[in-house]
Design a protein around this motif. Structure first.
Motif, PDB file in Angstrom:
ATOM      1  N   VAL A  57      52.807  93.615  28.038  1.00  0.00           N
ATOM      2  CA  VAL A  57      52.248  94.620  27.137  1.00  0.00           C
ATOM      3  C   VAL A  57      51.707  95.759  27.993  1.00  0.00           C
ATOM      4  O   VAL A  57      50.906  95.529  28.897  1.00  0.00           O
ATOM      5  N   VAL A  72      53.315 100.703  24.340  1.00  0.00           N
ATOM      6  CA  VAL A  72      52.799 101.425  23.170  1.00  0.00           C
ATOM      7  C   VAL A  72      51.738 102.419  23.604  1.00  0.00           C
ATOM      8  O   VAL A  72      51.180 102.304  24.703  1.00  0.00           O
ATOM      9  N   GLY A  82      57.771  89.897  21.902  1.00  0.00           N
ATOM     10  CA  GLY A  82      57.034  90.939  21.203  1.00  0.00           C
ATOM     11  C   GLY A  82      56.340  91.939  22.099  1.00  0.00           C
ATOM     12  O   GLY A  82      55.811  92.942  21.616  1.00  0.00           O
ATOM     13  N   SER A 116      49.578  99.287  17.669  1.00  0.00           N
ATOM     14  CA  SER A 116      49.509  97.852  17.379  1.00  0.00           C
ATOM     15  C   SER A 116      50.768  97.141  17.860  1.00  0.00           C
ATOM     16  O   SER A 116      51.842  97.745  17.941  1.00  0.00           O
ATOM     17  N   LEU A 117      50.611  95.875  18.162  1.00  0.00           N
ATOM     18  CA  LEU A 117      51.726  94.997  18.508  1.00  0.00           C
ATOM     19  C   LEU A 117      51.403  93.605  17.998  1.00  0.00           C
ATOM     20  O   LEU A 117      50.223  93.235  17.914  1.00  0.00           O
ATOM     21  N   THR A 118      52.442  92.855  17.697  1.00  0.00           N
ATOM     22  CA  THR A 118      52.259  91.442  17.383  1.00  0.00           C
ATOM     23  C   THR A 118      53.122  90.615  18.327  1.00  0.00           C
ATOM     24  O   THR A 118      54.343  90.798  18.382  1.00  0.00           O
ATOM     25  N   ASN A 136      55.725  95.041  24.588  1.00  0.00           N
ATOM     26  CA  ASN A 136      56.359  96.356  24.566  1.00  0.00           C
ATOM     27  C   ASN A 136      55.403  97.379  25.182  1.00  0.00           C
ATOM     28  O   ASN A 136      54.267  97.034  25.565  1.00  0.00           O
TER      29      ASN A 136
END
Length: 132
Positions: free
Chosen positions: A129, A12, A8, A17-19, A10
Motif C-alpha cells: 500500500v 492511492v 488489494g 480508501s482501499l480495502t 495499490n
C-alpha cells in the motif's frame, strides 16, 4: 496446509480508501485469530488490527476510526477497510493467523492494547500500500 493470500494493495492519494483482502485456506478460519500487520521501510513490523473468533477487535492507535477489520467466515476471507489514508500508512501489509489470540505476559490484554498480542504463527506474502 495453512495458506494466506493477500490482495488489494495499490497506490492511492492521501484521503483515499482501499480495502485489502486475505483469502485463507487449510484451517478452521471461523475459529482462528486473524490480524493485519504492516511494515514500512526501515521500521519494525507493527500490528494494525486483529479480530478473534467471536469478533472482538483491536486496533493500533494510529488507525482507530479510519480502518475496519472484518471477516466473512462463509468465504474464508479477512478484510481491512482503510479510509482517509495518510502517507504514513504506506507499508507492506500482511495477513496473519493463529489458533487463538493470546496476550504476551501479564497486564493489559491484546483487546486493550494490540501491542500485547503474541506473535501469530502463519503469515501471507504481503500486499503493498502506497499513499502519496
Amino acid at each position: 496446509h495453512v495458506q494466506l493470500v493477500e490482495s488489494g494493495g495499490n497506490s492511492v492519494e492521501a484521503g483515499g480508501s482501499l480495502t485489502l483482502s486475505c483469502a485463507a485456506s487449510g484451517f478452521a478460519f471461523d475459529t482462528w485469530c486473524m490480524a493485519w500487520l504492516r511494515q514500512a521501510p526501515g521500521k519494525e513490523r507493527e500490528g494494525v488490527a486483529v479480530i478473534d473468533s467471536v469478533g472482538r477487535t483491536s486496533y493500533t492507535d494510529s488507525v482507530k476510526g479510519r480502518f475496519i477489520i472484518s471477516k466473512d467466515n462463509a468465504k474464508n476471507t479477512l478484510y481491512l477497510q482503510m479510509n482517509t489514508l495518510k502517507p504514513e500508512d504506506t507499508a507492506m501489509y500482511y495477513c496473519a493467523a493463529d489458533r487463538a489470540c493470546r496476550t504476551v505476559g501479564y497486564g493489559r490484554s491484546w483487546i486493550d492494547d494490540i501491542r500485547r498480542l503474541a506473535r501469530l504463527t502463519y503469515w501471507g506474502q504481503g500486499t503493498q500500500v502506497t499513499v502519496s
